[in-house]
Scaffold this active site. Structure first.
Site, PDB file in Angstrom:
ATOM      1  N   GLU A  48       0.772  -1.236   0.000  1.00  0.00           N
ATOM      2  CA  GLU A  48       0.000   0.000   0.000  1.00  0.00           C
ATOM      3  C   GLU A  48       0.812   1.300   0.000  1.00  0.00           C
ATOM      4  OE1 GLU A  48      -4.159  -1.527   2.074  1.00  0.00           O
ATOM      5  OE2 GLU A  48      -2.795  -0.293   3.247  1.00  0.00           O
TER       6      GLU A  48
ATOM      7  N   GLU B 281      -6.272  -7.947   0.009  1.00  0.00           N
ATOM      8  CA  GLU B 281      -6.971  -7.646   1.257  1.00  0.00           C
ATOM      9  C   GLU B 281      -8.440  -7.372   0.971  1.00  0.00           C
ATOM     10  OE1 GLU B 281      -5.198  -4.648   3.731  1.00  0.00           O
ATOM     11  OE2 GLU B 281      -3.161  -5.410   3.432  1.00  0.00           O
TER      12      GLU B 281
END
Length: 505
Positions: A340, A445
């Site tokens: 991320e 995720e």
């Protein structure tokens, strides 16, 4: 079979036997982007990279635990009734003349011990005491804190929000005006407006004497061998394990991190081997932080990864260390280069430079491990922006994270609107980034949690199932966030044990 594969096979024909031809063609096909194995994984969040919201009890023993690294505080003079501010956000004097508080009136703490701190201002300088031949004054100019930038926060025994701030020379900060005096102008009302609970906070919070004991106990009990047995028995075939960059320096990582997480990762590979579980090693926390979030092990929420060549090289070194260590282990399935990165602080060219170097680091030790490249987070990012790089390399994967959270648009959605969003928008999102010649796609995720109010168990069942159906079409697979969590719907273990998710049929 691609034209390139056919050409290679035709070249082999004049040299090798038919049997060799078949083997040659097979070896080329293995290195294409077509993966028959679909990952159905779970993330082992907050194990080797701490996230306090997942396991709050890990922080319970820290003294002054509400004043950890990165805690954001605002100070209001008890007598004048005005907020303290770093004039212009930093680079000049400290004043106490604001009627309301915002960025310039917010200070980020760097914790030295439970009572001693540095104060970082909006522009990332530090408060310090300076004397110009007269009375000492407080300025915000230092880029690196030293003794003159060190202060103690002394809290009132009956009201911890009332504080006095003492500098290293023994004097207290005071808020005065030209026409007002007070017997004790050094009292401030301190309001905490933000906090972090990551690896930096837990290790620096406990300190060098206690942190090794606390963290070793955590690593030995939070994830154990029986969890891998549970995973294997419930239809999960892989784990994504977040790690921090300091693991490459184990057993003596840079302070405040402590050694021992590498042994825990070694154990994970042993258990994975025993229970037939594939492992995706994920560099979740990079030096300097790639997104400013707790899970990146940031000290104070600043994003500093990629701003120097050193942070990129340290990340490459960590990737190379991990790949070299586990390359011969049959359970190593993929290496994720970073988790991320935030688009507002990480330029695409910087990230591409790192991904190229990280890919080469993996390939120096493994020709079979997939290399996972996380998409940048943030608005305005083209989900295909990594395709020009990833499509030219072998065994590459793009990681996307899909949550029906963290945006105002989800806060008012009903149960059915959330389900429709998965069926329609997420299906469209996946279709856009799934191409025959591009990299594989990994929903690294997702979670069966939302903001819909009044949802029943059947609603959660339907919501989880529709995500499993849609994300099951991802060409590489998916990974639930996370295995264990005090928040039930975020815990795949709890969801399985309580009949919300079944992956065995």
């Amino acid at each position: 079979m691609t034209k390139k594969t056919l050409l290679l096979c035709s070249l082999f024909l004049g040299i090798f036997s038919i049997q060799s031809l078949i083997q040659g063609c097979l070896s080329v096909r293995i290195n294409t982007q077509n993966s028959e194995f679909k990952v159905k994984a779970v993330n082992l969040g907050s194990w080797l990279v701490t996230e306090g919201w997942i396991q709050p009890s890990l922080f319970y023993g820290i003294p002054n635990s509400d004043l950890l690294d990165g805690t954001q505080v605002q100070l209001k003079s008890n007598y004048i009734g005005k907020y303290v501010s770093a004039e212009s956000g930093g680079g000049t004097v400290l004043v106490a003349n604001r009627t309301s508080a915002s960025g310039w009136e917010t200070f980020k703490l760097w914790r030295i011990d439970e009572k001693t701190f540095n104060f970082r201002v909006f522009s990332n300088q530090f408060l310090g005491v300076q004397s110009n031949g007269g009375s000492p004054g407080v300025i915000a100019e230092a880029t690196t804190p030293g003794e003159t930038e060190t202060f103690q926060i002394i809290r009132n025994a009956n009201d911890s929000s009332r504080v006095r701030i003492q500098s290293a020379n023994g004097l207290f900060l005071q808020a005065k005006t030209q026409d007002l005096e007070d017997n004790n102008p050094s009292v401030f009302v301190m309001t905490i407006v933000g906090a972090l609970q990551g690896e930096y906070q837990v290790t620096n919070g406990y300190g060098p004497d206690k942190a090794p004991q606390v963290m070793t106990e955590h690593w030995n009990t939070f994830i154990v061998e029986d969890d891998f047995r549970f995973i294997s028995e419930n239809g999960i075939n892989a784990v994504r394990i977040p790690v921090g960059w300091w693991i490459a320096s184990d057993p003596t990582p840079p302070k405040p991190f402590v050694g021992g997480s590498l042994l825990a990762l070694d154990n994970a590979f042993i258990w994975a081997q025993k229970y037939g579980i594939k492992v995706i090693v994920d560099l979740h926390a990079a030096p300097g932080s790639q997104n400013g979030n707790d899970h990146s092990a940031t000290r104070d929420g600043s994003l500093e990864w990629g701003k120097t060549d050193e942070t990129i090289q340290q990340s490459v070194d960590a990737i190379e260390f991990l790949t070299a260590r586990y390359a011969q282990n049959s359970q190593l399935y993929a290496v994720e280069l970073i988790n991320e990165p935030q688009s507002s602080g990480v330029p695409l060219d910087t990230l591409t430079k790192y991904y190229e170097a990280g890919y080469e680091a993996v390939r120096r030790h493994s020709s079979s491990a997939f290399v996972v490249m996380s998409n940048r987070l943030g608005g305005g990012v083209d989900p295909r922006e990594l395709f020009p790089l990833a499509s030219t390399l072998q065994l590459t994967v793009i990681d996307v994270h899909y949550y029906n959270l963290y945006s105002d648009m989800f806060s008012t959605m009903t149960v059915q609107q959330n389900i429709d969003y998965i069926n329609q928008t997420r299906t469209s999102d996946l279709s856009y980034i799934t191409t025959s010649s591009g990299p594989l796609i990994f929903v690294g995720e997702w979670v069966a949690e939302w903001e819909a109010s009044g949802a029943t168990k059947d609603d959660f069942l339907n919501y989880a199932n529709v995500q499993l159906q849609v994300y099951g079409r991802a060409s590489f697979g998916w990974a639930y966030w996370t295995l264990k969590n005090v928040n039930n719907h975020w815990s795949l273990q709890w969801m399985i044990q309580n009949g919300y998710i079944n992956l065995t049929h």
